[in-house]
Scaffold this active site. Structure first.
Site, PDB file in Angstrom:
ATOM      1  N   CYS A 112     -56.899 -83.729 -38.620  1.00 12.76           N
ATOM      2  CA  CYS A 112     -56.560 -84.182 -39.967  1.00 12.76           C
ATOM      3  C   CYS A 112     -55.645 -85.402 -39.979  1.00 12.76           C
ATOM      4  O   CYS A 112     -55.437 -86.014 -41.027  1.00 12.76           O
ATOM      5  CB  CYS A 112     -55.930 -83.041 -40.760  1.00 12.76           C
ATOM      6  SG  CYS A 112     -56.948 -81.544 -40.767  1.00 12.76           S
ATOM      7  N   HIS A 249     -52.570 -85.742 -46.547  1.00 13.19           N
ATOM      8  CA  HIS A 249     -53.754 -84.952 -46.222  1.00 13.19           C
ATOM      9  C   HIS A 249     -53.908 -83.823 -47.232  1.00 13.19           C
ATOM     10  O   HIS A 249     -52.940 -83.126 -47.558  1.00 13.19           O
ATOM     11  CB  HIS A 249     -53.625 -84.402 -44.805  1.00 13.19           C
ATOM     12  CG  HIS A 249     -54.636 -83.363 -44.464  1.00 13.19           C
ATOM     13  ND1 HIS A 249     -55.993 -83.572 -44.636  1.00 13.19           N
ATOM     14  CD2 HIS A 249     -54.495 -82.098 -43.968  1.00 13.19           C
ATOM     15  CE1 HIS A 249     -56.641 -82.483 -44.253  1.00 13.19           C
ATOM     16  NE2 HIS A 249     -55.755 -81.581 -43.850  1.00 13.19           N
ATOM     17  N   ASN A 279     -60.467 -79.221 -48.166  1.00 10.11           N
ATOM     18  CA  ASN A 279     -59.888 -79.901 -47.010  1.00 10.11           C
ATOM     19  C   ASN A 279     -61.022 -80.546 -46.220  1.00 10.11           C
ATOM     20  O   ASN A 279     -61.846 -79.854 -45.628  1.00 10.11           O
ATOM     21  CB  ASN A 279     -59.135 -78.870 -46.154  1.00 10.11           C
ATOM     22  CG  ASN A 279     -58.490 -79.465 -44.923  1.00 10.11           C
ATOM     23  OD1 ASN A 279     -58.851 -80.545 -44.469  1.00 10.11           O
ATOM     24  ND2 ASN A 279     -57.550 -78.740 -44.346  1.00 10.11           N
TER      25      ASN A 279
END
Length: 324
Positions: A112, A249, A279
């Site tokens: 990420c 993020h 996500n």
């Protein structure tokens, strides 16, 4: 002295949208359970497109917006933990598809944090004076590495891609950076583990699906990432008030809520879109960046200061302060 700037942004997501209610039909969960804990309401899931297909669509948009021919590109970096294959790289597939015959291409694997790491590297490539422009793309099809029977992870992730065109500039736009890794905590978030399978090995079978210790990752983000963000703001010489927006993020709304309090900045400065995409790992920040330009919050005219911050598997975390 040569600097770099973000001159174009773009994103692309698969057409198939899966809502929380859709997930409740295949696992023991509900819209309320997912939304209240994560802020996620739906996600895009690829039915036929691979990671390279998503990245190619982004690359094509970036070139169309810039007016450059693909042969004008010097490099292509794709951040991903869900490539089509170990080799050739996803970036190599993008290079071939768009005809960027003069560009070298490679993948960045930093989960990420991948887009932030790749963008920091691309900035240095251009600052070296050896390269003029390139693409930095975050692209994921996480749906293929998820255990769809595990509601602790299956409800969180989605597929998508976003990216930027980075090119040389006479003015400084990348004002501060901080990149970190703590491999000692790596087992908190894993995927794609491989068994030893040679005729000579004595390896054990391992679970290759994405696995996460949610509490450990939450605590890591609030503790280490917030500390790093505070430090990079001080490093930049900017006052907190001079930051227009923070693009973190998109893992969990609760993380953003806690982060805003920990750093001491208004929650409304933390942009979010996880409710629409979930996500998307390395793709989450560039998708958010592109959408924010699309809806007018960000201008790309050099008048705003933003902070980009990724955190995840590795464990890795990194932040950039950029004038856009």
């Amino acid at each position: 002295m040569v600097f770099s700037k973000i001159s174009q942004v773009a994103h692309y997501t698969p057409k198939q949208v899966i809502s929380n209610d859709d997930l409740s039909q295949i696992m023991d969960t509900s819209h309320e359970w997912i939304s209240s804990r994560t802020g996620i309401e739906k996600r895009h899931i690829s039915t036929v497109e691979m990671t390279s297909d998503l990245a190619i669509r982004v690359a094509e948009q970036l070139l169309a917006g810039s007016g450059y021919d693909a042969t004008a590109l010097d490099f292509i970096i794709v951040a991903t933990i869900s490539p089509d294959a170990s080799m050739p790289s996803t970036a190599a597939k993008v290079q071939a598809a768009i005809g960027a015959t003069n560009a070298f291409a490679f993948d960045m694997t930093a989960a990420c944090s991948g887009f932030v790491f790749a963008l920091a590297m691309a900035d240095k490539l251009i600052a070296s004076g050896a390269y003029q422009r390139g693409l930095v793309i975050g692209a994921e099809t996480l749906s293929k590495i998820i255990d769809w029977q595990d509601r602790s992870t299956a409800v969180l992730f989605g597929d998508g891609a976003g990216g930027v065109l980075l090119e040389a500039s006479e003015q400084q736009h990348f004002l501060a950076e901080a990149l970190h890794t703590d491999g000692a905590q790596g087992q908190s978030l894993t995927s794609g583990q491989s068994s030893l399978r040679s005729p000579f090995s004595q390896g054990q079978e391992v679970n290759s699906f994405l696995q996460m210790d949610g509490r450990a990752i939450f605590d890591f983000a609030i503790r280490d990432v917030s500390r790093s963000i505070t430090a990079i703001i001080e490093q930049s010489g900017l006052a907190k008030e001079e930051l227009d927006y923070l693009l973190l993020h998109q893992a969990n709304r609760r993380i953003l809520d806690k982060m805003a309090k920990k750093i001491g900045m208004p929650r409304e400065k933390f942009l979010e879109n996880m409710m629409h995409y979930g996500n998307t790992s390395a793709a989450s920040i560039p998708i958010l960046l592109s959408e924010s330009v699309q809806n007018g919050q960000l201008k790309l005219d050099g008048s705003q200061h933003i902070l980009l911050s990724g955190f995840g598997g590795g464990l890795t975390w990194g932040s950039l302060i950029v004038k856009i």
